[in-house]
Design a protein around this motif. Structure first.
Motif, short mmCIF file in Angstrom:
data_model
loop_
_atom_site.label_atom_id
_atom_site.label_comp_id
_atom_site.label_asym_id
_atom_site.label_seq_id
_atom_site.Cartn_x
_atom_site.Cartn_y
_atom_site.Cartn_z
N GLY A 1 0.75 -1.14 0.01
CA GLY A 1 -0.23 -0.13 0.04
C GLY A 1 0.93 1.21 -0.04
O GLY A 1 0.73 2.05 0.73
N ASP A 2 1.57 1.28 -1.07
CA ASP A 2 2.65 2.46 -0.99
C ASP A 2 2.12 3.65 -1.60
O ASP A 2 2.86 4.96 -1.66
CB ASP A 2 3.88 2.09 -2.00
N ARG A 3 0.81 3.76 -1.92
CA ARG A 3 0.10 4.90 -2.54
C ARG A 3 -1.04 5.33 -1.46
O ARG A 3 -1.84 4.63 -1.03
CB ARG A 3 -0.47 4.83 -4.09
N THR B 1 3.13 -12.30 5.85
CA THR B 1 3.41 -11.01 6.85
C THR B 1 2.70 -9.97 6.58
O THR B 1 1.73 -9.97 5.69
CB THR B 1 5.04 -10.80 6.29
N ILE B 2 2.65 -9.21 7.81
CA ILE B 2 1.66 -7.89 7.61
C ILE B 2 2.17 -7.12 6.39
O ILE B 2 3.44 -6.61 6.45
CB ILE B 2 1.92 -6.98 8.97
N PRO B 3 1.17 -6.63 5.46
CA PRO B 3 1.85 -5.67 4.37
C PRO B 3 2.00 -4.33 4.79
O PRO B 3 1.29 -3.86 5.86
CB PRO B 3 0.58 -5.95 3.42
N HIS B 4 2.85 -3.67 4.05
CA HIS B 4 3.01 -2.24 4.68
C HIS B 4 2.04 -1.28 4.18
O HIS B 4 1.66 -1.33 2.84
CB HIS B 4 4.41 -1.77 3.93
N LEU B 5 1.29 -0.76 5.21
CA LEU B 5 -0.01 0.00 4.79
C LEU B 5 0.14 1.34 5.44
O LEU B 5 -0.95 2.19 5.47
CB LEU B 5 -1.15 -0.66 5.39
N GLY B 6 1.42 1.92 5.72
CA GLY B 6 1.55 3.06 6.45
C GLY B 6 0.98 4.27 5.90
O GLY B 6 0.73 5.27 6.60
N GLU C 1 3.11 0.92 11.69
CA GLU C 1 3.21 2.20 11.60
C GLU C 1 2.48 3.20 10.71
O GLU C 1 2.36 2.74 9.59
CB GLU C 1 4.93 2.53 11.27
N GLY C 2 2.01 4.31 11.09
CA GLY C 2 1.29 5.13 10.22
C GLY C 2 -0.09 5.01 10.30
O GLY C 2 -1.09 5.94 9.84
N LEU C 3 -0.42 3.95 10.87
CA LEU C 3 -2.01 3.55 10.94
C LEU C 3 -2.74 4.43 12.06
O LEU C 3 -3.16 3.52 13.12
CB LEU C 3 -2.39 2.16 10.94
N VAL C 4 -2.60 5.52 12.22
CA VAL C 4 -2.99 6.36 13.48
C VAL C 4 -4.23 6.02 13.72
O VAL C 4 -4.69 6.47 14.84
CB VAL C 4 -2.33 7.69 13.46
N ASN C 5 -5.16 6.02 12.94
CA ASN C 5 -6.57 6.15 12.94
C ASN C 5 -7.42 4.86 13.03
O ASN C 5 -8.46 4.78 13.33
CB ASN C 5 -7.37 6.96 11.73
#
Length: 287
Positions: free
Chosen positions: A22-24, A40-45, A69-73
């Protein structure tokens, strides 16, 4: 999906996805990746608007540090039905708004000794947990727990958990999702096997026992039991091992019984000596 600027809900479940990036940045709020082949957990930051993430029934075995990281909500996270064996200490630290966490049906053997502030529901059923850290509970009265299907060890290490269930009736969920304070049952020690954790007598814990113990170092000398305790272990009256500890009350009773036998022998010896003095020694002394 980079051009879908108004995409809020995305269901990719029941596919054969083995990797996802999820790089975009997307305005996604709900993402379902269940029943795929993720390891593994995909990168969704970059999905900073994400509120619900479902990763059920994949092949995830490890939770790498920084996975969220980045999933603050994010408010709801479900990773049930995977092969996770260890939960890193600060893995959920970035999730400040997390309210619902589902880790059921994994292979988790220990849970990090950290507080999850704001958490309202935690499902750790059907794992390999023998205890939960006190910091996880804290003063979290609203927390709802699913604990069934774990090999709970009902000694000092779960004293706080038993007290918490007593103090918060109706907060433990059973297999059907309904409130059931008896859902979590003891697996060890042997004399408490099958007993609901909430019904374990609080006085069964020795006050002097620490809640947890670290394994002895390879060069450390093994503690030597006294004669009474050694006999009790051989007779099966006292349990030993990592999953159970000797219960203090049987040990105390055994020692009292041993001291009574010693006292009885001393009294018998005293009366024999007195009888010898009166019948033999004193007549011989007169001669």
């Amino acid at each position: 999906f980079g051009n879908l600027s108004k995409l809020h809900y995305l269901d990719l479940s029941d596919n054969r996805l083995g990797r996802l990036e999820g790089d975009r940045p997307l305005p996604l709020e709900w993402l379902d990746l269940s029943s795929n082949a993720l390891t593994t957990i995909p990168h969704l930051g970059n999905l900073t608007h994400l509120r619900k993430l479902v990763l059920d029934d994949n092949r995830i075995a490890d939770l790498h540090q920084g996975a969220f990281e980045g999933l603050v909500n994010l408010t709801e996270l479900s990773i049930r039905g995977n092969a996770i064996g260890h939960v890193p200490d600060r893995i959920f630290h970035p999730l400040h708004n997390l309210r619902h966490l589902n880790l059921a049906s994994n292979r988790i053997q220990d849970f990090p000794n950290v507080a999850l502030d704001g958490l309202e529901e935690l499902d750790v059923s059907q794992n390999l947990l023998s205890s939960l850290p006190p910091s996880l509970l804290g003063n979290a009265a609203p927390l709802r727990l699913a604990l069934h299907g774990n090999p709970w060890v009902c000694d000092g290490r779960n004293h706080h958990l038993s007290q918490w269930i007593r103090a918060n009736p109706g907060k433990v969920r059973g297999p059907n999702g309904a409130a059931d304070d008896n859902a979590a049952v003891c697996s060890a020690p042997l004399q408490l096997n099958g007993v609901p954790l909430v019904r374990v007598p609080l006085q069964s814990r020795c006050p002097s026992e620490p809640p947890t113990s670290s394994p002895p170092s390879p060069g450390a000398a093994k503690p030597v039991d006294d004669a009474v305790t050694a006999w009790a272990r051989r007779s099966g009256l006292l349990l030993d091992g990592r999953a159970s500890r000797p219960c203090c009350w049987p040990q105390l009773l055994l020692h009292c019984f041993a001291f009574s036998l010693v006292a009885l022998q001393l009294c018998t010896l005293f009366f024999y000596t007195l009888g010898f003095y009166r019948r033999l020694y004193r007549p011989l002394k007169r001669l």
